[in-house]
Scaffold this motif. Structure first.
Motif, mmCIF file in Angstrom:
data_model
loop_
_atom_site.group_PDB
_atom_site.id
_atom_site.type_symbol
_atom_site.label_atom_id
_atom_site.label_comp_id
_atom_site.label_asym_id
_atom_site.label_seq_id
_atom_site.Cartn_x
_atom_site.Cartn_y
_atom_site.Cartn_z
ATOM 1 N N ASN A 176 0.855 -1.185 0.000
ATOM 2 C CA ASN A 176 0.000 0.000 0.000
ATOM 3 C C ASN A 176 0.892 1.236 0.000
ATOM 4 O OD1 ASN A 176 -2.564 1.296 0.133
ATOM 5 N ND2 ASN A 176 -2.211 1.708 2.298
ATOM 6 N N PRO A 177 1.623 1.418 -1.085
ATOM 7 C CA PRO A 177 2.618 2.498 -1.132
ATOM 8 C C PRO A 177 1.963 3.870 -1.227
ATOM 9 C CG PRO A 177 2.433 1.457 -3.283
ATOM 10 C CD PRO A 177 1.579 0.654 -2.350
ATOM 11 N N ARG A 178 2.625 4.827 -0.621
ATOM 12 C CA ARG A 178 2.126 6.199 -0.689
ATOM 13 C C ARG A 178 2.607 6.810 -2.010
ATOM 14 N NH1 ARG A 178 0.138 8.478 3.415
ATOM 15 N NH2 ARG A 178 1.290 7.218 4.876
ATOM 16 N N ASN A 179 1.869 6.544 -3.055
ATOM 17 C CA ASN A 179 2.337 6.933 -4.386
ATOM 18 C C ASN A 179 1.271 7.662 -5.195
ATOM 19 O OD1 ASN A 179 0.575 4.896 -4.921
ATOM 20 N ND2 ASN A 179 1.983 3.608 -6.050
ATOM 21 N N LEU A 180 0.198 8.083 -4.531
ATOM 22 C CA LEU A 180 -0.872 8.739 -5.263
ATOM 23 C C LEU A 180 -0.997 10.198 -4.840
ATOM 24 C CD1 LEU A 180 -3.518 5.892 -5.084
ATOM 25 C CD2 LEU A 180 -2.053 6.517 -7.004
ATOM 26 N N PRO A 181 -1.434 11.043 -5.774
ATOM 27 C CA PRO A 181 -1.562 12.472 -5.455
ATOM 28 C C PRO A 181 -2.806 12.745 -4.624
ATOM 29 C CG PRO A 181 -2.299 12.066 -7.691
ATOM 30 C CD PRO A 181 -1.763 10.752 -7.177
ATOM 31 N N CYS A 182 -2.745 13.823 -3.866
ATOM 32 C CA CYS A 182 -3.916 14.261 -3.120
ATOM 33 C C CYS A 182 -4.952 14.816 -4.104
ATOM 34 C CB CYS A 182 -3.500 15.340 -2.125
ATOM 35 S SG CYS A 182 -4.894 16.161 -1.345
ATOM 36 N N PRO A 183 -6.210 14.401 -3.989
ATOM 37 C CA PRO A 183 -7.233 14.873 -4.930
ATOM 38 C C PRO A 183 -7.578 16.341 -4.710
ATOM 39 C CG PRO A 183 -8.241 13.541 -3.203
ATOM 40 C CD PRO A 183 -6.745 13.434 -3.019
ATOM 41 N N THR A 184 -7.241 16.876 -3.558
ATOM 42 C CA THR A 184 -7.603 18.253 -3.245
ATOM 43 C C THR A 184 -6.528 19.247 -3.665
ATOM 44 O OG1 THR A 184 -8.905 17.475 -1.380
ATOM 45 C CG2 THR A 184 -8.321 19.812 -1.401
ATOM 46 N N CYS A 185 -5.286 19.000 -3.247
ATOM 47 C CA CYS A 185 -4.223 19.961 -3.549
ATOM 48 C C CYS A 185 -3.324 19.482 -4.683
ATOM 49 C CB CYS A 185 -3.392 20.249 -2.298
ATOM 50 S SG CYS A 185 -2.450 18.833 -1.705
ATOM 51 N N GLY A 186 -3.423 18.196 -5.029
ATOM 52 C CA GLY A 186 -2.665 17.683 -6.158
ATOM 53 C C GLY A 186 -1.209 17.374 -5.854
ATOM 54 N N SER A 187 -0.810 17.467 -4.574
ATOM 55 C CA SER A 187 0.568 17.148 -4.243
ATOM 56 C C SER A 187 0.847 15.668 -4.474
ATOM 57 C CB SER A 187 0.829 17.496 -2.771
ATOM 58 O OG SER A 187 0.752 18.883 -2.579
ATOM 59 N N ALA A 188 1.969 15.378 -5.101
ATOM 60 C CA ALA A 188 2.291 13.997 -5.458
ATOM 61 C C ALA A 188 2.682 13.177 -4.244
ATOM 62 C CB ALA A 188 3.421 13.989 -6.469
ATOM 63 N N ASN A 189 2.427 11.884 -4.329
ATOM 64 C CA ASN A 189 2.873 10.920 -3.320
ATOM 65 C C ASN A 189 2.365 11.253 -1.920
ATOM 66 O OD1 ASN A 189 4.348 9.679 -5.385
ATOM 67 N ND2 ASN A 189 6.077 11.004 -5.022
ATOM 68 N N ASP A 239 -5.997 5.037 1.211
ATOM 69 C CA ASP A 239 -6.487 6.383 1.529
ATOM 70 C C ASP A 239 -7.478 6.852 0.475
ATOM 71 O OD1 ASP A 239 -4.820 6.661 3.768
ATOM 72 O OD2 ASP A 239 -3.176 7.368 2.521
ATOM 73 N N VAL A 240 -7.111 6.665 -0.782
ATOM 74 C CA VAL A 240 -7.964 7.106 -1.880
ATOM 75 C C VAL A 240 -9.286 6.341 -1.863
ATOM 76 C CG1 VAL A 240 -8.189 7.235 -4.393
ATOM 77 C CG2 VAL A 240 -6.026 7.842 -3.302
ATOM 78 N N ALA A 241 -9.211 5.036 -1.607
ATOM 79 C CA ALA A 241 -10.413 4.211 -1.575
ATOM 80 C C ALA A 241 -11.360 4.688 -0.485
ATOM 81 C CB ALA A 241 -10.032 2.751 -1.349
ATOM 82 N N LEU A 242 -10.793 5.251 0.575
ATOM 83 C CA LEU A 242 -11.594 5.736 1.697
ATOM 84 C C LEU A 242 -11.992 7.195 1.528
ATOM 85 C CD1 LEU A 242 -9.551 3.990 4.505
ATOM 86 C CD2 LEU A 242 -11.926 3.522 3.927
ATOM 87 N N GLY A 243 -11.554 7.791 0.428
ATOM 88 C CA GLY A 243 -11.939 9.162 0.138
ATOM 89 C C GLY A 243 -11.163 10.201 0.925
ATOM 90 N N TYR A 244 -9.989 9.839 1.400
ATOM 91 C CA TYR A 244 -9.204 10.780 2.179
ATOM 92 C C TYR A 244 -8.466 11.771 1.284
ATOM 93 C CZ TYR A 244 -9.813 8.012 6.408
ATOM 94 O OH TYR A 244 -10.324 7.366 7.474
ATOM 95 N N GLN A 245 -8.069 12.873 1.895
ATOM 96 C CA GLN A 245 -7.143 13.797 1.272
ATOM 97 C C GLN A 245 -5.904 13.833 2.154
ATOM 98 O OE1 GLN A 245 -9.245 17.473 1.110
ATOM 99 N NE2 GLN A 245 -9.899 17.381 3.222
#
Ligand SMILES: [Zn+2]
Length: 77
Positions: free
Chosen positions: A38-51, A57-63
């Motif tokens: 479960n690597p931290r490799n996805l961008p935040c959907p809100t601010c777009g910061s990478a990793n 987190d994404v599956a749970l709808g987190y930012q």
């Protein structure tokens, strides 16, 4: 020798929101811990910061913590 290669405190992704988190050490982050599966490799959907987020987190709808912290404080820069 190059353990700091990935550490860019003032790089393009630097987020001042991160420093605010030192105001509450111990942390109340809701984010899942990053693991091999479960690597931290996805961008935040809100601010777009990478990793910022793991697939869990994404599956749970987190930012990211920075965005969550801003929301908790009730203001946004
Ligand atoms: Zn964010």
């Amino acid at each position: 020798m190059n353990e700091y290669d990935d550490y860019e405190p003032f790089g393009p992704d630097y987020d001042y929101g991160d420093s605010l988190q030192f105001a509450h050490p111990g942390g109340n982050s809701a984010l899942r811990a990053a693991t091999k599966n479960n690597p931290r490799n996805l961008p935040c959907p809100t601010c777009g910061s990478a990793n910022r987020l793991t697939p869990a987190d994404v599956a749970l709808g987190y930012q990211c913590d920075s965005c969550a912290d801003r929301m908790e404080r009730g203001f946004d820069f």
